[in-house]
Motif scaffolding. Structure first.
Motif, short mmCIF file in Angstrom:
data_model
loop_
_atom_site.label_atom_id
_atom_site.label_comp_id
_atom_site.label_asym_id
_atom_site.label_seq_id
_atom_site.Cartn_x
_atom_site.Cartn_y
_atom_site.Cartn_z
N LEU A 70 92.55 49.39 2.13
CA LEU A 70 93.00 49.65 0.76
C LEU A 70 93.65 48.42 0.13
O LEU A 70 93.68 48.29 -1.09
CB LEU A 70 93.95 50.85 0.74
CG LEU A 70 93.30 52.19 1.12
CD1 LEU A 70 94.35 53.29 1.18
CD2 LEU A 70 92.20 52.55 0.14
N LYS A 89 91.91 47.85 -6.75
CA LYS A 89 91.82 49.07 -7.56
C LYS A 89 90.93 48.82 -8.76
O LYS A 89 90.89 47.72 -9.32
CB LYS A 89 93.22 49.51 -8.00
CG LYS A 89 94.07 50.05 -6.87
CD LYS A 89 95.37 50.63 -7.40
CE LYS A 89 96.25 51.16 -6.26
NZ LYS A 89 95.59 52.26 -5.53
N GLY A 101 91.63 57.89 -5.27
CA GLY A 101 92.36 56.76 -5.83
C GLY A 101 91.76 56.27 -7.13
O GLY A 101 90.88 56.91 -7.72
N ASP A 102 92.21 55.11 -7.55
CA ASP A 102 91.80 54.53 -8.82
C ASP A 102 90.59 53.61 -8.60
O ASP A 102 90.69 52.38 -8.69
CB ASP A 102 92.97 53.75 -9.44
CG ASP A 102 92.65 53.19 -10.82
OD1 ASP A 102 91.68 53.67 -11.43
OD2 ASP A 102 93.35 52.27 -11.26
#
Length: 219
Positions: free
Chosen positions: A47, A52, A76-77
């Motif tokens: 991650l 992102k 998530g984004d």
């Protein structure tokens, strides 16, 4: 040996040493490479690697699912293209092709030799095609259970261990290995061993990022 080392199991100590050898060999083959002792640490590292907002896709890898990466990305984004979210073969094929335009493609591998050669077997070819060409970045998650002594052992592992286990996942396919768990080098129309990829190096340099994990992941 330090006090910290004394608390590690023999398997953990061996994985630490082997991972360092693998990272050195992968770097020489122009990969970025990292080692995480646990799947939880690997998830956090992945991650951090994946920015992102970027577009992401993946194939049928159990490694990235086992470590919780696909779920974390979908929550998530990120702009995710997941074949599991569609039902028709036409929609799946569109996602397969969309993967070539993504910022990141995620995959496991079937085997890796100690000197850093990566072996994959594929049914449709979409996974090995995306790993080879297309997405700007490819993140390969590799459990230490996939490490083999040399390229011959890696190919044997992919065909004789990974393929029969993966075959057992599919209810609609019927092959000799599904009957007895042994590779028969078959020519069955249901065979998932249609494309064998052997990766010597990452090209362009650093396009592939290898995340070694000190736990058993995938098949």
């Amino acid at each position: 040996m330090t006090m910290l080392d004394e608390k590690k199991s023999p398997r953990e100590l061996r994985n630490d040493l082997l991972a360092q050898k693998l990272i050195k060999n992968l770097n020489m083959r122009h990969y970025d490479a990292y080692y995480c002792p646990t799947a939880k640490e690997a998830l956090r590292k992945a991650l951090k690697i994946i920015p992102k907002g970027c577009s992401i896709s993946w194939g049928g890898s159990m490694s990235i699912r086992d470590m919780g990466l696909t779920e974390a990305l979908k929550n998530g984004d990120y702009q995710v293209f997941d074949r599991d979210d569609v039902t028709t073969q036409e929609d799946k094929a569109r996602i397969y092709r969309k993967a070539f335009e993504c910022d990141f493609y995620l995959a496991g591998v079937n085997a890796i030799s100690e000197d850093g050669i990566i072996v994959n077997i594929d049914s449709n070819g979409n996974r090995v095609a995306a790993i080879t060409f297309g997405p700007e970045h490819v993140l390969l998650v590799i459990g230490m259970n996939k490490v083999c002594q040399d390229i011959d052992a890696a190919v044997k592992r992919a065909r004789s261990t990974a393929a029969p286990i993966n075959m057992a996942r599919f209810d609609h396919n019927q092959t000799p290995c599904k009957t007895d768990g042994i590779c028969h080098n078959c020519k069955s129309p249901d065979s998932i061993c249609n494309y064998i990829s052997i990766m010597r190096m990452s090209h362009p340099a650093k396009r592939h990022i290898v995340l070694l994990v000190g736990e058993d992941l995938g098949y």
